[in-house]
Enzyme design. Structure first.
Site, PDB file in Angstrom:
ATOM      1  N   ALA A  23       0.831  -1.197   0.000  1.00  0.00           N
ATOM      2  CA  ALA A  23       0.000   0.000   0.000  1.00  0.00           C
ATOM      3  C   ALA A  23       0.871   1.254   0.000  1.00  0.00           C
ATOM      4  O   ALA A  23       2.042   1.228   0.365  1.00  0.00           O
ATOM      5  CB  ALA A  23      -0.913  -0.003   1.223  1.00  0.00           C
TER       6      ALA A  23
ATOM      7  N   GLY B 282      -0.718  -5.830  -0.686  1.00  0.00           N
ATOM      8  CA  GLY B 282      -1.569  -5.638  -1.851  1.00  0.00           C
ATOM      9  C   GLY B 282      -0.868  -5.956  -3.157  1.00  0.00           C
ATOM     10  O   GLY B 282      -1.508  -6.344  -4.139  1.00  0.00           O
TER      11      GLY B 282
ATOM     12  N   GLU C 212      -1.343  -9.505  -3.620  1.00  0.00           N
ATOM     13  CA  GLU C 212      -2.759  -9.744  -3.917  1.00  0.00           C
ATOM     14  C   GLU C 212      -3.068  -9.456  -5.388  1.00  0.00           C
ATOM     15  O   GLU C 212      -3.875 -10.151  -6.011  1.00  0.00           O
ATOM     16  CB  GLU C 212      -3.637  -8.910  -2.988  1.00  0.00           C
ATOM     17  CG  GLU C 212      -3.618  -9.448  -1.559  1.00  0.00           C
ATOM     18  CD  GLU C 212      -4.493  -8.668  -0.604  1.00  0.00           C
ATOM     19  OE1 GLU C 212      -5.479  -9.236  -0.104  1.00  0.00           O
ATOM     20  OE2 GLU C 212      -4.198  -7.480  -0.362  1.00  0.00           O
TER      21      GLU C 212
ATOM     22  N   GLU D  52       0.570  -7.944   6.407  1.00  0.00           N
ATOM     23  CA  GLU D  52      -0.394  -7.054   7.050  1.00  0.00           C
ATOM     24  C   GLU D  52      -0.518  -7.266   8.554  1.00  0.00           C
ATOM     25  O   GLU D  52      -0.847  -6.334   9.296  1.00  0.00           O
ATOM     26  CB  GLU D  52      -1.770  -7.223   6.387  1.00  0.00           C
ATOM     27  CG  GLU D  52      -1.886  -6.642   4.995  1.00  0.00           C
ATOM     28  CD  GLU D  52      -1.415  -7.590   3.894  1.00  0.00           C
ATOM     29  OE1 GLU D  52      -1.610  -7.261   2.709  1.00  0.00           O
ATOM     30  OE2 GLU D  52      -0.844  -8.661   4.216  1.00  0.00           O
TER      31      GLU D  52
END
Length: 712
Positions: A68, A107, A110, A134
């Site tokens: 992020a 992310g 992901e 995370e």
């Protein structure tokens, strides 16, 4: 967010049948709103063009996508959301390949999991690193990571990856099932194009991760049951780890879309948890401590060769840290026998790594080729920096520094590893106080991350910046501290340890106090720590301070009575606890409780009971109050420097953010009210810090001071 901004950070170009989608958002291709918008636009472009047969997503520069964008933390959400982007990538009707080099974290991974095929690079620089960290911020993967990873690598392995917060290499990811290919090299675009074109030649189908089954669901659920129990034991009250296991269970139990909805709901719960606030604060605070006033004034000096004076446990740990950072190291001891022990202490660290399969004999030999043991001061004439790590006695240290002043070249940095002593006085023993600084390592120095960089009055700015550069190379977490007895950490420790002693004398047993602090989130209570470190160390400090102790101040002698018996903790098999050799945890000792009772009786104290909450309130009030004094006096630059000191060096529970962040979350008015209440019993010890009173009166918190320094 403008289309121009999105296009500038996500650029597309067609190479043959493949649309190459390059992410260019330096330094690490963070998933900011412009990147998310650019990825959506790129997929739409691919779908709209008959000439595009496949899509290749690559990161430009040194990473794929490192996670992020931290600049968006705490800001209102900006569309498109990452789950929306991942869903659109996965839904693409043309094969999507993610070619990964460098970091693919959070992310970023992901996004790769949403692609249909994944390739990772392996090279001498390390290559791809894949992870879902995370949990370190009190969160869980919130864009399908908890649902897609189990479909690729199995439920247990996926949960363990997320719970560890650690990345895996490309080779490990291939073996685990996260990658389809692992390729040697450094050109992700070339490798990705070769893979994409090979897939097209094979007429490979679109392979959506969401559609893959999780094999043997019953076994997977049994594994998760066991993992949930283990996680509850290890996570010591952390919120997000159990939610991660719950999400992975949903991946096994539920259809994909229902599992995704479960993930989103639990992600929001984590987002709203106070633990998340503490962990985010810790994350940012550790990145702020290197921002020091001296950095504006001077560049660091060049350091290639280091001398370590002293080969005991601390000196050896410092030497290993320096060797591991690539420095050449000369270790100096007083005689042949002592330097032989010092060399053995250094080699013992590497032999331990070899025994665990984490180092080869050849690697050890290569490192030790940069290590030189000596008993002659003349052999350190050419070094760039010296770290003294001898016995904690100021006259001994002054004598060492006089020798360093005699033999070291002009401009060499002279550092002392003292834990408490007056560095201004040590510097005054030399003709070059501008070159003298404190480097307070924590034991074991090759493992502990904290490095207190203690700045005496006459030190040159470039010596301070050199110390911070050294910390960076050694992968330490540096905190700038001023000169006082104990600097930041040990000064505050002395005060809250007194509060624990008062609690013990007033009625709580040492075992109740330790249990309360473990319940708060510490790995060990203060009396367990005393036994681990050695009770004789604190005893020596108390005797050193006896002459200057205020005769009106309360002094608890229980620890002295224990030390008088030769019970110094684990090193002697007995302290506050009975410590059987080889046992990881000590056992309560009835004889210690008898000593406590005798001391209470001698002082006429009628013991009273304390709840765990009352113990924590007194312990934390003492810590926060002294922390406020340390900030107010300029010993710490900012409250966050106090936080990082205790997070990195004293076992403070990370999810609480540090003592000053904890105080902000509890409310400074509540902390001050406690201190004033406790002051009715002992007004000398419980004197409210003027800074704490000022902030409460102004309706401000400690973080307002962090912000003020950041803007200065």
């Amino acid at each position: 967010m403008t289309r121009e901004a999105a296009a500038s950070v996500v650029q597309t170009r067609q190479q043959g049948d493949v649309l190459v989608v390059g992410i260019h958002n330096p330094p690490v291709n963070a998933l900011g709103a412009a990147v998310r918008q650019g990825l959506l636009a790129a997929v739409a472009q691919a779908e709209a063009s008959a000439a595009v047969k496949a899509v290749l997503i690559v990161g430009e520069g040194k990473a794929f996508i490192a996670g992020a964008d931290i600049r968006e933390f705490g800001q209102p959400a900006v569309l498109p959301s990452l789950p929306e982007v991942c869903a659109r990538i996965e839904a693409c009707t043309k094969p999507v390949v993610a070619a990964i080099h460098g970091a693919a974290l959070g992310g970023g991974l992901e996004v790769a999991l949403a692609a249909h095929y994944r390739l990772g690079l392996h090279n001498a620089a390390g290559g791809a690193q894949l992870g879902l960290p995370e949990v370190n911020l009190g969160l869980l993967p919130g864009a399908g990571g908890t649902q897609r990873a189990p479909r690729l690598m199995g439920a247990k392995a996926a949960a363990e990856l997320m719970l560890s917060g650690k990345p895996m290499s490309a080779r490990a990811a291939l073996a685990a099932g996260l990658l389809d290919q692992c390729v040697e090299g450094s050109d992700a675009t070339a490798a990705g194009l070769a893979f994409a074109n090979a897939l097209l030649a094979q007429n490979a189908p679109v392979r959506r991760t969401r559609d893959l089954p999780i094999p043997d669901a019953a076994a997977a659920l049994a594994d998760l049951d066991a993992l949930a129990i283990d996680t509850a034991k290890k996570s010591r009250g952390l919120f997000s780890p159990s939610k991660i296991v719950e999400c992975v269970r949903a991946a096994v139990d539920l259809p994909f879309d229902e599992g995704l909805a479960k993930e989103r709901a639990l992600f929001v719960e984590c987002l709203n948890s106070p633990q998340r606030a503490g962990l985010i604060h810790a994350f940012f605070a550790e990145r702020e401590t290197a921002k020091i006033p001296e950095a504006r004034a001077a560049a660091p000096r060049t350091v290639d060769r280091i001398a370590v004076i002293g080969g005991g446990t601390m000196g050896a740990g410092i030497a290993v840290s320096a060797l591991d950072a690539g420095f050449s190291v000369v270790m100096l001891e007083r005689d042949a026998e002592a330097i032989a022990r010092g060399q053995a202490n250094v080699e013992k660290v590497y032999d331990g790594l070899i025994a665990k399969g984490r180092m080869s004999d050849e690697a050890k030999a290569s490192i030790l080729a940069r290590y030189v043991p000596t008993t002659r001061y003349e052999d350190i004439q050419a070094v760039d920096l010296v770290i003294e790590a001898v016995f904690e006695d100021i006259e001994v240290k002054k004598a060492v520094f006089k020798e360093l002043d005699r033999v070291c070249k002009p401009g060499a940095v002279l550092a002392t590893n003292t834990s408490y002593l007056d560095i201004d006085a040590i510097a005054a023993a030399t003709s070059r106080p501008q070159d003298v600084i404190g480097l307070h390592f924590f034991s074991p120095a090759n493992i502990m991350k904290l490095l207190e960089i203690v700045v005496p009055a006459r030190v040159a700015p470039d010596v301070v910046t050199t110390a911070f550069e050294l910390a960076k190379r050694m992968k330490k977490t540096p905190v700038r501290a001023g000169v006082c007895d104990g600097f930041i950490g040990n000064r505050i420790l002395a005060v809250y340890k007194q509060a624990a002693d008062f609690l013990m004398e007033d009625g709580a047993s040492p075992y109740e106090i330790d249990a309360a602090l473990r319940g708060f989130g510490y790995p060990m209570g203060p009396f367990q720590v005393t036994d681990l470190a050695g009770g004789d160390i604190g005893w020596a400090t108390r005797k050193r301070r006896a002459a200057t102790r205020d005769p009106k101040a309360r002094y608890v002698e229980i620890a002295d009575r224990i030390c008088e018996r030769g019970w110094f903790g684990q090193k002697t098999g007995r302290g506050f606890y009975v410590c059987p050799q080889g046992a990881r945890a000590g056992q309560p000792d009835s004889e210690v409780l008898a000593i406590v009772d005798a001391e209470r009786a001698r002082k006429g104290i009628t013991p009273r009971s304390f709840t765990p909450e009352e113990i924590v309130r007194r312990y934390m009030a003492a810590m926060v109050n002294e922390g406020a004094k340390v900030v107010d006096e300029g010993i710490a630059l900012r409250p966050l420097d106090v936080d990082v000191t205790f997070l990195s060096g004293y076992g403070f529970p990370r999810f609480r953010g540090g003592p000053m962040k904890y105080a902000d979350m509890v409310g400074l008015d509540a902390i001050l009210a406690d201190i004033r209440e406790f002051a009715k019993e002992d007004p000398l010890f419980w004197q409210p810090a003027p800074l704490l009173e000022k902030l409460v009166a102004e309706g401000r918190n400690f973080d307002s001071l962090n912000q003020a320094v950041a803007k200065a």
